[in-house]
Design a protein around this motif. Sequence first.
Motif, PDB file in Angstrom:
ATOM      1  N   LYS A 454      -5.026   2.577   2.250  1.00  0.00           N
ATOM      2  CA  LYS A 454      -4.985   2.422   3.197  1.00  0.00           C
ATOM      3  C   LYS A 454      -3.997   1.070   3.909  1.00  0.00           C
ATOM      4  O   LYS A 454      -3.827   0.570   3.279  1.00  0.00           O
ATOM      5  CB  LYS A 454      -6.271   2.090   3.325  1.00  0.00           C
ATOM      6  N   PRO A 455      -3.794   2.121   5.381  1.00  0.00           N
ATOM      7  CA  PRO A 455      -2.514   1.711   6.104  1.00  0.00           C
ATOM      8  C   PRO A 455      -3.680  -0.143   6.706  1.00  0.00           C
ATOM      9  O   PRO A 455      -4.570   0.012   6.869  1.00  0.00           O
ATOM     10  CB  PRO A 455      -2.946   2.313   7.746  1.00  0.00           C
ATOM     11  N   ILE A 456      -2.610  -1.195   6.616  1.00  0.00           N
ATOM     12  CA  ILE A 456      -2.795  -1.944   7.255  1.00  0.00           C
ATOM     13  C   ILE A 456      -3.367  -2.446   8.325  1.00  0.00           C
ATOM     14  O   ILE A 456      -2.560  -2.281   8.765  1.00  0.00           O
ATOM     15  CB  ILE A 456      -1.728  -3.462   6.307  1.00  0.00           C
ATOM     16  N   GLY A 587      -3.061  -2.485  -2.898  1.00  0.00           N
ATOM     17  CA  GLY A 587      -4.126  -1.644  -3.411  1.00  0.00           C
ATOM     18  C   GLY A 587      -5.532  -1.067  -2.988  1.00  0.00           C
ATOM     19  O   GLY A 587      -4.782  -0.709  -2.007  1.00  0.00           O
ATOM     20  N   ALA A 588      -6.636  -0.524  -3.659  1.00  0.00           N
ATOM     21  CA  ALA A 588      -7.239   0.460  -3.044  1.00  0.00           C
ATOM     22  C   ALA A 588      -8.314   0.238  -1.687  1.00  0.00           C
ATOM     23  O   ALA A 588      -7.943   1.145  -1.928  1.00  0.00           O
ATOM     24  CB  ALA A 588      -8.065   1.308  -4.027  1.00  0.00           C
ATOM     25  N   GLU A 589      -8.101  -1.614  -1.649  1.00  0.00           N
ATOM     26  CA  GLU A 589      -8.872  -1.627  -0.440  1.00  0.00           C
ATOM     27  C   GLU A 589      -8.467  -1.820   0.461  1.00  0.00           C
ATOM     28  O   GLU A 589      -7.352  -1.692   0.788  1.00  0.00           O
ATOM     29  CB  GLU A 589      -9.007  -3.124  -1.243  1.00  0.00           C
ATOM     30  N   GLN A 590      -8.913  -2.216   1.533  1.00  0.00           N
ATOM     31  CA  GLN A 590      -8.217  -2.341   3.465  1.00  0.00           C
ATOM     32  C   GLN A 590      -7.818  -3.507   3.179  1.00  0.00           C
ATOM     33  O   GLN A 590      -8.001  -5.055   3.049  1.00  0.00           O
ATOM     34  CB  GLN A 590      -9.600  -2.431   4.231  1.00  0.00           C
ATOM     35  N   SER A 591      -6.285  -3.580   3.050  1.00  0.00           N
ATOM     36  CA  SER A 591      -5.572  -4.777   4.276  1.00  0.00           C
ATOM     37  C   SER A 591      -6.165  -5.557   5.105  1.00  0.00           C
ATOM     38  O   SER A 591      -5.545  -4.636   6.169  1.00  0.00           O
ATOM     39  CB  SER A 591      -4.990  -4.738   2.749  1.00  0.00           C
TER      40      SER A 591
END
Length: 701
Positions: A454-456, A587-591
Motif C-alpha cells: 500500500k502506498p505510504i 510489509g502488507a500493512e498500511q504504513s
Amino acid sequence: MSGILLQEIKFLPGVGPRKSVILNQELKVFTLGDLIYYFPYKYVDRTKFYTIREINSTLPYIQVKGRITGSEVIGIGRNQRLVAYLTDGTGILELIWFQGIKFVTQSIKTGIEYIVFGKPTEFNNQFSIVHPELDENVPDPSKKEGFIQAFYNTSEKLKSNFIHSKNILKLQYAALHLAKGSIYESMPAWLVQKLGMLGLETALINIHFPESPQLLRKAEYRLKFEELFYIQLKLLHLREDRHKKFKGHVFTKVGNYFNDFFYNHLPFELTNAQKRVVREIRKDMGTGRQMNRLLQGDVGSGKTMVALMSMLIALDNGFQCCLMAPTEILANQHYISIQKFLGNMSVKVKLLTGSTKKTDRAVIHSELLNGDLHLLIGTHALLEDIVQFESLGLVIIDEQHRFGVTQRAKLWRKNFIPPHVLVMTATPIPRTLAMTVYGDLDVSVIDELPPGRKPIKTVHYFENKRAQVYDFIRKEIAEGRQVYIVFPLISESEKMDYKNLEEGYEQIKKLFPLPDYSIGMVHGRMKPAMKDIEMQRFKSGETQILVATTVIEVGVDVPNASVMIIESSERFGLSQLHQLRGRVGRGAEQSFCMLLSSFKLGMESRKRIETMVATNDGFEIAEADMRLRGPGDIEGTQQSGIAFDLKISNLAKDGQILQYARDIAESIITADPMLEQPQNDILKKQLLALRKNHLNWGSIS
Ligand code: ADP
Ligand code: MG
C-alpha cells in the motif's frame, strides 16, 4: 588554425594585465575563446521604453528616457542616500544610490537625456529605482537602440575591479569583433545542415548580442545541443572503446544453481520488472563483452533478488561473485536474507566486514583462492588487496553512489579478465542526469513494486502536534507494529546532534516506559557489533521503537515496521527523506511517514516537505530535487565532474535536447564506431580535445 581564440585575454583592448589576472582568477577566463564561451545568465528585453506615467509595480524591469532636474543627499549614516529626480514630462521618477554617492553626484549632468534602466519600486505613490543603470543617450557602437541585453554573473571581486556585467558585455563586443571571420565550425557541416542549426559564429554572436528573440533561441539551441552532444559522443565512444578492449566472461548457460533456485526456492513470484531486468542482465553477460550495468530501482523494489539471481548465473558458469554494500548493517542484512533465500542449496556464502575476526578472515581468504567459497558479501573490506579470488566473474555494488570510481575499479582488477559489473542504486536520479553521469553504462530500471504494497501515507506536522504523533505511535504498537524515530545527524562530529539524539531517546523512553514498551537506539558512533545487536532486536520484534540516525537510511529491511517519524525533517535533503521513508511500507500493512518540523521553514525546506507529502515516486522526487538544488548537488553524482561543468545547458530543463543529442550521437557511433569516416573528422578532433579536458580552440580547422 583558429589562433585568434587562443590569444591571451590581456591583449584584448580594455583588459590589460591587472584586469586579466582578475578574469583568470574569478572566471577562469584566460583566452579570447574562454571569454566568448562565458555565456550570459539572463537577457532583458530593452526594445521597449516606458513613460514615467506608465510605470506600475508589476513591471520587473523598465527603461525610461528622461532628464535629471536635480539631486540631493538625504539621511545620515547607513541611511544616507543620493536621490536624483528624473522627468520625461509625464511624471517624476526618483533614482536612488546608497553607494558611490560622491562619484555619482559628480558625474550626473542636468540638461542632457539619459536612458535609465532598473527595477521600479513604489513607496507612497512615488516610484523609484535603486542603483539604476544610467546611460547618456548618445549612440554607442556596442549597442543599438532597442535591443536584447545580455547579463553576466559577476563576483564581488570583479565588481570592485570595475568589471560589471556591462563591462563584460563590452569585452564580448571587442572579442567578437576581433574573432569575427576566424571562428571555425566545430560540428560537421552535414550535421549542422541536417539539424538546421545556426553556424557556430552566428550562434556565438547572437548569444551575446541577440539580433532578435528568434535568433537568440536558435543560438541557445545550437550551443546547448553542441555541448550535450559532445558529452554523449564521448561517453558512447568510451563505451565502444571499452567493449573493444575488454573481453568479458561469456556466461553461456543457465544451469542447476539458477534453475534449482527458480523452481524450488523462490519465495514469491517475481514482478514483471524483476523478470525483465534479470533477462537483460543474463543477455548482457552472455555477449562476450564485459557488462557494465546500472540497476536503478526505488526502495523496496526488490533489487536484492535480482542481484542474487544474477550471481547464480555466474555460479552456473563456474565463477565466483561478490556483493559489496556501503555499511555493515546493510552487508549483514544482505548476508542474512541471501542465506535465507538460498535455504539448503549448496552455495557457500560468507560475510567479510571490518569486524570479521582475524582467524575467520584468513579462512575466507584461502577459501576464495581455492574456489571453495562461491559468494562473498561485505563492505569496503572486500577492496583490500589480500582479498583475491580463484575466478571472479561478477561484482555487484549496492548503493553504488557511496563508493568512488576508484573503488569500483579496484574490484575490476581482482580478475585477469575483468568481471561483469552490476551497480545498484535506490536513489533514483533523473533520467537526464543518469544519461550524463552514467552515460557510459547500460541501465536497467525496476519500475514496479512487489504486489500488495500500500502506498505510504505521508503527513507533515509542526512540533506542537507532537502529542498527537505519540498517540498514533501507541495505537500502532498496540496493533503489533513497530516504529522508527529518526533524528538528524548531519555530521558525525556534531556534538549538538548527538545531544538531541540522546535527549530524544531519553524522552521517548519516558513516554513509552517499560514493561509495556521496549526502545532501541542505533547511531554511527556505536561499535558495529552493538549496532547489529540493536538492529537484530528490532528486527526480531523485541524492541518496538527504534530511535536512530540516518545509519538506517540505506536498505534496512524490517517489514513489520509501519511508522517512520522524522524529527526536524526540514534539515534533511529530499533523497534522504525518501530513503528514510522507504524503510517502512515493506510489509502488507498500511504504513505512515510523519515529518515533524519547527514552524520556521525556509522556502526550500517547505518545498521538500510538500514534495514528500505529494508523492511516493522516487523518480518524481529526484526530478523535484534537481529542480530545487540544480544538477550539481544531486546525491549520486558528486563524483562526476561532467554535470557541473556545463556552460550553457541545464539538465533540469534541457532534457529534450539531451535526448536528441544522445540519439544522434548513438546513430553516429553505430554507423562509424571509431569515427574514421572523413565526414566525422571534426568529431574525432573535438573528442581528442575534450579528452584533454578543455575545448581546444586551435585544433579545429
Ligand atoms: P531494495 O530494492 O530496496 O533493495 P529489497 O531487495 O530489500 O528492496 O526488497 C524489499 C522487500 O521486498 C524484501 O523483503 C524482499 O524480500 C521483498 N520482495 C522482493 N521481490 C519481491 C516480489 N517479487 N514479491 C514479493 N516480495 C518481494
Ligand atoms: Mg537494497
